[in-house]
Write a protein that holds these residues in place. Structure first.
Motif, PDB file in Angstrom:
ATOM      1  N   ARG A   1       0.862  -1.184   0.000  1.00  0.00           N
ATOM      2  CA  ARG A   1       0.000   0.000   0.000  1.00  0.00           C
ATOM      3  C   ARG A   1       0.899   1.235   0.000  1.00  0.00           C
ATOM      4  O   ARG A   1       1.834   1.323   0.798  1.00  0.00           O
ATOM      5  CB  ARG A   1      -0.897   0.008   1.232  1.00  0.00           C
ATOM      6  N   ILE A   2       0.601   2.168  -0.892  1.00  0.00           N
ATOM      7  CA  ILE A   2       1.344   3.425  -0.966  1.00  0.00           C
ATOM      8  C   ILE A   2       0.345   4.564  -0.809  1.00  0.00           C
ATOM      9  O   ILE A   2      -0.707   4.577  -1.462  1.00  0.00           O
ATOM     10  CB  ILE A   2       2.148   3.519  -2.278  1.00  0.00           C
ATOM     11  N   GLU A   3       0.682   5.496   0.099  1.00  0.00           N
ATOM     12  CA  GLU A   3      -0.223   6.582   0.460  1.00  0.00           C
ATOM     13  C   GLU A   3       0.436   7.941   0.239  1.00  0.00           C
ATOM     14  O   GLU A   3       1.621   8.107   0.518  1.00  0.00           O
ATOM     15  CB  GLU A   3      -0.588   6.498   1.947  1.00  0.00           C
ATOM     16  N   VAL A   4      -0.366   8.889  -0.231  1.00  0.00           N
ATOM     17  CA  VAL A   4       0.062  10.280  -0.345  1.00  0.00           C
ATOM     18  C   VAL A   4      -0.948  11.114   0.438  1.00  0.00           C
ATOM     19  O   VAL A   4      -2.141  11.111   0.121  1.00  0.00           O
ATOM     20  CB  VAL A   4       0.138  10.739  -1.824  1.00  0.00           C
ATOM     21  N   ARG A   5      -0.452  11.791   1.485  1.00  0.00           N
ATOM     22  CA  ARG A   5      -1.316  12.611   2.329  1.00  0.00           C
ATOM     23  C   ARG A   5      -1.076  14.081   2.003  1.00  0.00           C
ATOM     24  O   ARG A   5       0.060  14.512   1.860  1.00  0.00           O
ATOM     25  CB  ARG A   5      -1.037  12.372   3.809  1.00  0.00           C
ATOM     26  N   ASP A   6      -2.180  14.827   1.891  1.00  0.00           N
ATOM     27  CA  ASP A   6      -2.069  16.270   1.648  1.00  0.00           C
ATOM     28  C   ASP A   6      -3.118  16.997   2.478  1.00  0.00           C
ATOM     29  O   ASP A   6      -4.064  16.378   2.972  1.00  0.00           O
ATOM     30  CB  ASP A   6      -2.214  16.586   0.151  1.00  0.00           C
ATOM     31  N   PRO A   7      -2.976  18.313   2.658  1.00  0.00           N
ATOM     32  CA  PRO A   7      -3.882  19.054   3.538  1.00  0.00           C
ATOM     33  C   PRO A   7      -5.219  19.456   2.907  1.00  0.00           C
ATOM     34  O   PRO A   7      -6.057  20.048   3.570  1.00  0.00           O
ATOM     35  CB  PRO A   7      -3.065  20.296   3.912  1.00  0.00           C
ATOM     36  N   SER A   8      -5.441  19.120   1.653  1.00  0.00           N
ATOM     37  CA  SER A   8      -6.694  19.485   0.992  1.00  0.00           C
ATOM     38  C   SER A   8      -7.761  18.419   1.242  1.00  0.00           C
ATOM     39  O   SER A   8      -7.465  17.225   1.213  1.00  0.00           O
ATOM     40  CB  SER A   8      -6.459  19.610  -0.518  1.00  0.00           C
TER      41      SER A   8
END
Length: 168
Positions: free
Chosen positions: A111-118
């Motif tokens: 599993r690969i995750e990209v977290r952002d503030p939007s």
């Protein structure tokens, strides 16, 4: 004579490009990225929201999938492409200064995750053959086994999972 000089130029450029890229050089760059930014399997790695960060994320994915997890080059190739798409979306569409990259594995899955503030949700759009943009989530949808978005109190995590089986 001028015509011949013009023909020489593209060849020199192509050979210079070929000399810069090689599996060994790329592997070295991947290890350097791991050293500079940290291991996304241990903790979320913060990356600046700039187009160059897609290359960093690809290198980190390559070194983790191939070296740390020991998975096949085909899985690494798919994971590298898909992480690039998620990072590209985070850079282009969120207005963030920084985003986070995290990688996890469990029996039979990565599993690969990209977290952002939007909190703006990505949208899977229909893709036409001649489209030159908007293919990112389409690729994620087609090449991953699962993908989704988890809304957070301050932002979201967009993720994909790839099944890891002996035949893949």
């Amino acid at each position: 004579m001028a015509g011949l000089e013009g023909m020489e130029q593209p060849r020199r450029h192509a050979s210079a490009t070929a000399a810069r890229w090689s599996p060994g050089v790329e592997d070295e760059r991947a290890l350097k990225a791991l050293e500079l930014f940290g291991n996304p399997t241990k903790a979320e790695v913060p990356l600046p929201s700039r187009p160059e960060s897609a290359a960093t994320a690809r290198r980190l994915t390559q070194v983790v999938v191939l070296r740390e997890w020991g998975l096949s080059p085909k899985i690494a190739e798919d994971a590298v492409l898909l992480v690039s798409e998620l990072v590209g979306n985070a850079v282009r569409h969120t207005g963030a200064r920084v985003f986070g990259l995290r990688m996890r594995s469990r029996r039979g899955w990565i599993r690969i995750e990209v977290r952002d503030p939007s909190r703006g949700l990505p949208c899977l759009m229909p893709v036409q053959e001649m489209d030159i943009s908007g293919r990112g989530l389409y690729l994620v949808d087609k090449l991953s086994d699962r993908w989704g978005v988890d809304l957070l109190p301050r932002g979201k995590t967009t993720w994909f999972e790839i099944r890891v089986t002996p035949d893949r």
